[in-house]
Design a protein around this motif. Structure first.
Motif, PDB file in Angstrom:
ATOM      1  N   LYS A 107       0.782  -1.066  -0.152  1.00  0.00           N
ATOM      2  CA  LYS A 107       0.026   0.176  -0.122  1.00  0.00           C
ATOM      3  C   LYS A 107       0.885   1.095  -0.257  1.00  0.00           C
ATOM      4  O   LYS A 107       1.652   1.413   1.009  1.00  0.00           O
ATOM      5  CB  LYS A 107      -0.877   0.065   1.340  1.00  0.00           C
ATOM      6  CG  LYS A 107      -1.845   1.290   1.387  1.00  0.00           C
ATOM      7  CD  LYS A 107      -2.770   1.424   0.143  1.00  0.00           C
ATOM      8  CE  LYS A 107      -3.505   2.660   0.336  1.00  0.00           C
ATOM      9  NZ  LYS A 107      -4.221   3.009  -0.942  1.00  0.00           N
ATOM     10  N   ARG A 108       0.842   2.011  -1.161  1.00  0.00           N
ATOM     11  CA  ARG A 108       1.637   3.091  -1.207  1.00  0.00           C
ATOM     12  C   ARG A 108       0.822   4.389  -0.689  1.00  0.00           C
ATOM     13  O   ARG A 108      -0.478   4.603  -1.040  1.00  0.00           O
ATOM     14  CB  ARG A 108       2.105   3.440  -2.710  1.00  0.00           C
ATOM     15  CG  ARG A 108       2.935   4.518  -2.793  1.00  0.00           C
ATOM     16  CD  ARG A 108       3.198   4.953  -4.366  1.00  0.00           C
ATOM     17  NE  ARG A 108       4.013   3.578  -4.973  1.00  0.00           N
ATOM     18  CZ  ARG A 108       4.465   3.682  -6.184  1.00  0.00           C
ATOM     19  NH1 ARG A 108       4.391   5.055  -6.731  1.00  0.00           N
ATOM     20  NH2 ARG A 108       4.971   2.952  -6.734  1.00  0.00           N
ATOM     21  N   GLU A 109       1.081   5.069   0.136  1.00  0.00           N
ATOM     22  CA  GLU A 109       0.478   6.288   0.648  1.00  0.00           C
ATOM     23  C   GLU A 109       0.654   7.536  -0.344  1.00  0.00           C
ATOM     24  O   GLU A 109       1.866   7.926  -0.505  1.00  0.00           O
ATOM     25  CB  GLU A 109       0.834   6.755   2.110  1.00  0.00           C
ATOM     26  CG  GLU A 109       0.670   5.650   3.138  1.00  0.00           C
ATOM     27  CD  GLU A 109      -0.733   5.050   3.354  1.00  0.00           C
ATOM     28  OE1 GLU A 109      -1.812   6.137   3.127  1.00  0.00           O
ATOM     29  OE2 GLU A 109      -1.056   4.128   3.760  1.00  0.00           O
ATOM     30  N   VAL A 110      -0.549   8.032  -1.007  1.00  0.00           N
ATOM     31  CA  VAL A 110      -0.369   9.118  -1.724  1.00  0.00           C
ATOM     32  C   VAL A 110      -1.490  10.144  -1.548  1.00  0.00           C
ATOM     33  O   VAL A 110      -2.288   9.932  -0.682  1.00  0.00           O
ATOM     34  CB  VAL A 110      -0.477   8.555  -3.362  1.00  0.00           C
ATOM     35  CG1 VAL A 110       0.363   7.568  -3.637  1.00  0.00           C
ATOM     36  CG2 VAL A 110      -1.845   8.271  -3.296  1.00  0.00           C
ATOM     37  N   ILE A 139      -4.544  12.414  -1.637  1.00  0.00           N
ATOM     38  CA  ILE A 139      -5.671  12.338  -2.234  1.00  0.00           C
ATOM     39  C   ILE A 139      -6.339  13.694  -2.581  1.00  0.00           C
ATOM     40  O   ILE A 139      -6.447  14.775  -1.884  1.00  0.00           O
ATOM     41  CB  ILE A 139      -6.807  11.862  -1.217  1.00  0.00           C
ATOM     42  CG1 ILE A 139      -6.245  10.432  -0.609  1.00  0.00           C
ATOM     43  CG2 ILE A 139      -8.124  11.374  -1.730  1.00  0.00           C
ATOM     44  CD1 ILE A 139      -5.917   9.427  -1.575  1.00  0.00           C
ATOM     45  N   ARG A 143     -10.863   3.235   5.833  1.00  0.00           N
ATOM     46  CA  ARG A 143      -9.611   2.234   5.982  1.00  0.00           C
ATOM     47  C   ARG A 143      -9.093   1.963   7.433  1.00  0.00           C
ATOM     48  O   ARG A 143      -9.073   0.644   7.559  1.00  0.00           O
ATOM     49  CB  ARG A 143      -8.459   2.770   5.306  1.00  0.00           C
ATOM     50  CG  ARG A 143      -7.206   1.908   5.545  1.00  0.00           C
ATOM     51  CD  ARG A 143      -5.817   2.548   4.615  1.00  0.00           C
ATOM     52  NE  ARG A 143      -4.776   1.772   4.782  1.00  0.00           N
ATOM     53  CZ  ARG A 143      -4.627   0.513   3.985  1.00  0.00           C
ATOM     54  NH1 ARG A 143      -5.384   0.233   3.018  1.00  0.00           N
ATOM     55  NH2 ARG A 143      -3.327  -0.190   4.204  1.00  0.00           N
ATOM     56  N   GLU A 168      -7.168   7.835  -5.225  1.00  0.00           N
ATOM     57  CA  GLU A 168      -7.727   7.076  -4.369  1.00  0.00           C
ATOM     58  C   GLU A 168      -8.025   5.673  -4.867  1.00  0.00           C
ATOM     59  O   GLU A 168      -8.427   5.768  -6.038  1.00  0.00           O
ATOM     60  CB  GLU A 168      -9.106   7.822  -3.856  1.00  0.00           C
ATOM     61  CG  GLU A 168      -9.636   7.308  -2.476  1.00  0.00           C
ATOM     62  CD  GLU A 168     -10.796   7.921  -2.054  1.00  0.00           C
ATOM     63  OE1 GLU A 168     -11.317   7.683  -0.874  1.00  0.00           O
ATOM     64  OE2 GLU A 168     -11.525   8.480  -3.003  1.00  0.00           O
ATOM     65  N   ALA A 228      -0.562   7.039  -7.327  1.00  0.00           N
ATOM     66  CA  ALA A 228       0.329   8.044  -7.230  1.00  0.00           C
ATOM     67  C   ALA A 228       0.242   9.039  -8.182  1.00  0.00           C
ATOM     68  O   ALA A 228       0.757  10.297  -8.100  1.00  0.00           O
ATOM     69  CB  ALA A 228       1.649   7.417  -6.938  1.00  0.00           C
ATOM     70  N   GLY A 266      -0.541   0.889  -7.457  1.00  0.00           N
ATOM     71  CA  GLY A 266      -0.179   1.777  -6.296  1.00  0.00           C
ATOM     72  C   GLY A 266       0.567   3.073  -7.447  1.00  0.00           C
ATOM     73  O   GLY A 266       0.367   4.178  -6.930  1.00  0.00           O
ATOM     74  N   ASP A 320      -8.479   2.576   0.354  1.00  0.00           N
ATOM     75  CA  ASP A 320      -8.454   3.879   0.996  1.00  0.00           C
ATOM     76  C   ASP A 320      -9.914   4.008   1.666  1.00  0.00           C
ATOM     77  O   ASP A 320      -9.950   4.493   2.836  1.00  0.00           O
ATOM     78  CB  ASP A 320      -8.194   5.195   0.332  1.00  0.00           C
ATOM     79  CG  ASP A 320      -6.786   5.135  -0.347  1.00  0.00           C
ATOM     80  OD1 ASP A 320      -5.795   5.076   0.492  1.00  0.00           O
ATOM     81  OD2 ASP A 320      -6.660   5.147  -1.578  1.00  0.00           O
TER      82      ASP A 320
END
Length: 497
Positions: free
Chosen positions: A247-250, A252, A478, A279, A442, A438, A462
């Protein structure tokens, strides 16, 4: 105790390919022997040798301790070997009973004995505690019910050995529980079961023994007890995959896809959801809840009776896939072989298909531009081998799925709908596909993800919308999402506070 099946030193080569090299397999009565491995590891080839579809180049097959040559599929069935393939081999226009007894239909003087046919099929269904009407037309059943009928058909021949090849690939976690009950019942009946699956958790739940194949070689066979999914993955791919679903945090962004009150009579009703830039929104639910039907209506494959769809604030009235594509929506379907690719066509031709009008002028296609586009997509998604003229049906399942994704990425969509994006692919390809997802998020793509594999939905989403009988039953953040919460909503129960 003599094993029901022994495959000793099995080897098989095709032109330019060593498919199997000295593989051993032992299956005992009343035991579930699981086989795992990446696509192309040799699992299917080994089972086709057992089924008599292929003859081994070297090695021996022993049934109940007696060396045996299996001349073909009919011979395999006569010797007590039942095969249940991933692709259902049933006749949708026949009844359940007719499908179960296909090949062993009771008859007298050339006439089918209907009463005996129904009673025989009912006895098999009763053995499985399956509440399926033997007189129902098969095509009217759910996918999970059809899967049970497929297994019942093999069971009706009273086999000593049954091979189950990805039996839960089309089932949700909840639906799969009924199938697991059947597998355990067959094991209790003393049948030797060979179980092939990419779902490692169910391998550990059901398996007594596990054989790992890699590149046509037997890497290890050991008891399932004490084995972990991480160890299996390391053995399968030759390296550690610490996170199958990364899971890549990007960041939103703003809302890209907005669906309000969407309804298609008989399929789903009053569905409202939104997906923002960057998202990943999961769409969960049991098989038959309406997930795919919602996706098809958004894209324009099916016509909705009511409701609205907006992309970047602009109303979309997609009545065809071409109109959906023009609006910035792309849809990767759940059945790649039937709806996602032209199997005999090249990688290049498949990738360029949705954008042919952009690759030329006045009806003429620029072949250099087409080849450049294909090479770019193949390199970006890591399609292997990267030979754009190669036919797609010669690729592994994971690489076929990458081609389907590449085809739709060529349209540069604002919204990407992914329906079962990792169904039937191995863990290595699964990690690759999630890395691609992912990266797309991004880059700002709004992604709607449908999957029957609940850990996948939980890991990458998410937010999650849950469908129950065609209606949104919950929207779960999430931070609040776990298997129990999603399954409560999917089965129509109140979500725990």
């Amino acid at each position: 105790m003599t094993a029901a099946l022994e495959m000793r030193n099995i080897s098989k080569s095709f032109p330019g390919i060593r498919a199997l090299a000295d593989v051993d397999l032992v299956a005992r009565a009343g035991e579930v022997h699981a086989i795992v491995g990446e696509n192309g590891a040799g699992k299917s080839t080994l089972m086709k040798i057992l089924a008599g579809v292929y003859q081994p180049d070297d090695g021996a097959i022993l049934l109940d301790g007696v060396e045996t040559r299996i001349s073909g599929p009919i011979d395999a069935r006569k010797r007590g070997i039942g095969m249940v393939y991933q692709e259902l081999n049933l006749v949708p226009d026949l009844t359940v009973a007719e499908n179960i007894m296909l090949g062993s239909t009771p008859s007298r003087l050339g006439f089918v004995q209907r009463k005996a046919l129904t009673e025989s099929a009912q006895a098999v269904l009763d053995a499985f505690d399956a509440r399926i009407d033997p007189g129902a037309i098969l095509g009217s059943l759910t996918v999970s019910q059809q899967q049970i009928v497929e297994i019942a058909k093999a069971y009706a021949l009273r086999p000593k050995i049954i091979v189950l090849d990805e039996p839960t690939s089309s089932l949700s976690e909840h639906e799969a529980q009924a199938l697991f009950h059947i597998v355990r019942r067959m094991r209790a009946d003393g049948i030797a079961i060979i179980y092939i699956s990419h779902r490692l958790r169910e391998v550990l739940d059901l398996g007594d023994q596990v054989t790992v194949l890699r590149d046509g070689q037997q890497i290890e066979t050991r008891p399932a007890e004490g084995l972990t999914a991480g160890e299996m993955i390391r053995l399968m791919v030759g390296r550690d995959l610490t996170d199958i679903f990364p899971k890549r945090e990007v960041p939103i962004g703003d809302t890209v896809l907005a669906v309000e009150g969407l309804t298609r009579q008989g399929a789903f009703e009053d569905v409202s959801l939104h997906v923002r830039a960057g998202e990943i929104v999961g769409l969960a639910g049991l098989v038959g809840a309406g997930r795919t039907e919602v996706a098809r209506a958004i894209f324009g494959l099916d016509r909705a009776n009511a409701g609205t769809v907006h992309v970047d604030g602009a109303a979309v009235h997609a009545r065809t896939p071409a109109q959906g594509t023009e609006a910035g929506i792309a849809y990767v379907p759940e059945d790649r072989k039937r709806d996602g690719i032209i199997p005999s066509a090249s990688i290049k031709d498949n990738i360029s298909l949705p954008v042919l009008s952009d690759l030329g002028r006045m009806g003429w296609i620029s072949r250099p531009r087409e080849r450049e586009l294909a090479r770019e997509q193949v390199a970006t998604l890591g399609v292997s081998p990267p030979v754009i003229e190669r036919a797609v049906d010669t690729l592994s399942g994971g690489n076929q799925q990458k081609v389907v994704i590449a085809k739709w990425l060529a349209t540069q969509p604002k919204v990407l709908i992914l329906d079962e994006p990792t169904r039937g692919v191995d863990v290595g390809a699964k990690a690759d596909i999630h890395e691609i997802i992912g990266a797309l998020a991004a880059a700002g793509t709004a992604i709607l993800l449908i999957s029957s594999e609940l850990p996948e939905v939980l890991a990458v989403s998410d937010r999650i919308y849950v469908l129950h009988e065609g209606r949104i039953s919950a929207e779960i953040a999430r931070a609040d999402a776990d298997e129990a919460t999603v399954m409560h909503a999917a089965t129509g129960e109140a979500v725990p506070a």
